[in-house]
Design an enzyme around this catalytic site. Structure first.
Site, mmCIF file in Angstrom:
data_model
loop_
_atom_site.group_PDB
_atom_site.id
_atom_site.type_symbol
_atom_site.label_atom_id
_atom_site.label_comp_id
_atom_site.label_asym_id
_atom_site.label_seq_id
_atom_site.Cartn_x
_atom_site.Cartn_y
_atom_site.Cartn_z
ATOM 1 N N LYS A 79 -40.430 -46.258 84.721
ATOM 2 C CA LYS A 79 -39.975 -47.537 84.142
ATOM 3 C C LYS A 79 -38.947 -48.164 85.060
ATOM 4 C CE LYS A 79 -39.326 -50.253 80.341
ATOM 5 N NZ LYS A 79 -39.757 -51.330 81.241
ATOM 6 N N LYS A 103 -30.487 -43.310 85.241
ATOM 7 C CA LYS A 103 -29.981 -44.126 84.118
ATOM 8 C C LYS A 103 -30.739 -43.780 82.835
ATOM 9 C CE LYS A 103 -28.806 -48.422 85.266
ATOM 10 N NZ LYS A 103 -28.954 -49.869 85.554
ATOM 11 N N LYS A 115 -39.562 -48.669 90.388
ATOM 12 C CA LYS A 115 -39.085 -50.007 90.746
ATOM 13 C C LYS A 115 -40.138 -50.684 91.603
ATOM 14 C CE LYS A 115 -35.256 -52.412 90.136
ATOM 15 N NZ LYS A 115 -34.410 -52.348 88.932
ATOM 16 N N THR A 200 -27.974 -56.673 78.116
ATOM 17 C CA THR A 200 -27.173 -56.023 79.161
ATOM 18 C C THR A 200 -25.707 -56.434 79.042
ATOM 19 O OG1 THR A 200 -29.103 -56.059 80.578
ATOM 20 C CG2 THR A 200 -27.037 -55.487 81.620
ATOM 21 N N ASN A 251 -26.343 -64.570 83.507
ATOM 22 C CA ASN A 251 -26.862 -63.959 82.287
ATOM 23 C C ASN A 251 -25.938 -62.855 81.776
ATOM 24 O OD1 ASN A 251 -28.538 -63.063 80.284
ATOM 25 N ND2 ASN A 251 -29.915 -61.978 81.664
ATOM 26 N N SER A 391 -35.498 -52.689 76.408
ATOM 27 C CA SER A 391 -36.884 -52.606 76.896
ATOM 28 C C SER A 391 -37.619 -51.470 76.192
ATOM 29 C CB SER A 391 -36.909 -52.303 78.393
ATOM 30 O OG SER A 391 -36.886 -53.479 79.138
#
Ligand code: NAD
Length: 458
Positions: A79, A103, A115, A200, A251, A391
């Site tokens: 992921k 993570k 990634k 986030t 963001n 997610s």
């Protein structure tokens, strides 16, 4: 990203010396197993590369280099985001995939790390061309992607539009198969999760608030009796008004700024914010909702001159952008770019509490220098996982075709982050390692245990 590799190796060294960890492994076998772990955690399982063949709107055919790195699937399907940027390269994508493995392990998500990257400046392509690039990416990597194999998400240069397109193409290329949870970070109408965009920034502020309010209040007695330098830093700032400077008002930074501004638990005063153009400063505290309204109406940019500030009734001085980092404040929240605090400015940093919203905003040298001085740094791996956590909820919602309310999403997000903090903080305040090392040790410990139990160390 040598920093990351060094911390992984240091974590494994610390774990090898801790005989209570994997006690079945003794003497030579123990040494061999830990050598194997360094190799397994340092290198990705697969590096997939391709040149996407695209016919531009002017008829020219171009071949665009693209990658998908699958670092580890020890804990679950790969992921991680897909980045569209000119500076993308194989090494960077591989390092970011490794960070995702760690993570996800730290926050106990049932995912491995991956990634993706495409070497383009998306601003130089038309919408039609970008749509084609997204479709080709899915076509070229169709065998390795999927809800139980590898689930991409947005990253720099991609967003919900690209995820919607990619999921649409995945659906076309896999007729009759589940597709809703093949990508996350999609738009709400297309199966995205409420709260994903804010997750986030909210998570970043939550980690800080939880440590400085909830955890300190409940553990004040023993914390005040330890010799730990970071416990001292935290207690020195407990229950007082905290001045805060925030680098980056996009963001992540703007959402975290609003959370800090509205927080009922800590008395924050946000004296400075910056973006790619300017720093705005007000020693009495900035009006964050007014700045948010301004950026919303102005392509995300902060006001850059006195006229714009006056016209919108915002009280602030325009100052040099990079001076924000060295202001005399209690808290620095880094929410812009990598490598912002480095050898040349580390000695001028005055904040004693630093939160890493961005990935890797402090270089390895600066990180060690600040930690030695007792500066308490909440590291990226711990603080900015809100996006991947939500997610995960999007992935579950796609599987179940049942959707949570925004409040339910935030409640579960904060619960997950609280669990991670409750695991890490007692250890952190009880030993001499900085919070980054503690977080890595925990992630590496989790991954090593699973690899050992799955029989991968023989
Ligand atoms: P964004 O593009 O929305 O915002 C970036 C902000 O930083 C903008 O306000 C920009 O003007 C500002 N900026 C750029 N250069 C600057 C400079 N030199 N000084 C001060 N400000 C500068 O990006 P974002 O989504 O807010 O992400 C910020 C960082 O956090 C990125 O490094 C990103 O990789 C990382 N991150 C984001 C997420 C997420 O879910 N948004 C998750 C994990 C990590």
């Amino acid at each position: 990203m040598q920093k990351q590799q060094n911390i992984i190796e240091e974590s494994l060294k610390a774990l090898m010396e801790d005989e209570t960890f994997l006690p079945d492994l003794q003497a030579q076998t123990r040494e061999q197993a830990f050598k194997s772990l360094v190799a397994l955690l340092s290198t990705p399982n697969h590096i997939h590369k391709s040149f996407l063949r695209i016919t531009l709107e002017n008829g020219t055919i171009v071949r665009i280099p693209s990658f998908r790195v699958q670092h580890s699937d020890t804990v679950g399907p790969y992921k991680g985001g897909i980045r569209f940027h000119e500076s993308v390269n194989e090494g960077e994508v591989a390092n970011l995939a490794k960070l995702m493995t760690l993570k996800n392990a730290l926050h106990e998500l049932p995912f491995g790390g991956g990634k993706g990257g495409v070497i383009i400046n998306p601003k130089e392509y038309s919408i039609k061309e970008l749509n084609l690039i997204c479709k080709k990416y899915v076509q070229y990597f169709e065998d390795i992607l999927g809800p139980d194999k590898d689930i991409p998400a947005p990253d720099v240069g991609t967003g919900e539009r690209e995820m919607d397109w990619m999921m649409g193409e995945y659906k076309n290329t896999h007729p009759g198969q589940p597709y809703r949870n093949s990508f996350t970070g999609k738009s709400i109408v297309n199966g995205g999760s409420l709260g994903r965009r804010e997750s986030t920034g909210k998570g970043v502020y939550f980690t800080f608030r939880y440590m400085m309010h909830n955890y300190l209040q409940e553990n004040k007695k023993w914390l005040s009796e330890t010799e730990n330098i970071f416990a001292k830093t935290a207690l020195d700032h407990a229950e007082k008004k905290l001045s805060m400077a925030i680098q980056g008002f996009g963001n992540l930074g703007s959402v975290a700024a609003l959370e800090a501004y509205q927080c009922d638990y800590l008395q924050n005063k946000i004296v400075a914010v910056s973006d790619h153009n300017v720093m705005l400063y007000n020693e009495d505290g900035l009006d964050i909702p007014a700045l948010l309204k301004y950026t919303k109406d102005n392509d995300g940019d902060l006001p850059t001159n006195d006229e714009a500030l006056q016209e919108h009734g915002i009280k602030a001085e325009v100052q040099e952008r990079d001076d924000l980092l060295t202001l005399d404040v209690d808290v620095l929240l880094l929410a812009a770019l990598e490598d912002q605090i480095h050898e040349n400015n580390m000695e001028e940093i005055q904040a004693r509490l630093i939160i890493e919203g961005a990935n890797g905003p402090i270089t390895e040298t600066a990180d060690r220098y600040l930690a030695d001085k007792g500066v308490l740094i909440v590291p990226d791996i711990l603080a900015n996982a809100g996006g991947v956590i939500v997610s995960y909820y999007e992935w579950i919602q796609g599987r179940e075709a049942q959707f949570m309310t925004e409040d339910q999403v935030y409640e579960r997000l904060f619960d997950k982050m609280k669990n991670t903090m409750d695991t890490i903080l007692p250890q952190f305040f009880g030993d001499p390692f900085p919070l980054r090392q503690n977080s890595y040790i925990h992630a590496v410990m989790k991954l090593s245990t699973i690899m050992y139990r799955q029989g991968k160390l023989y």
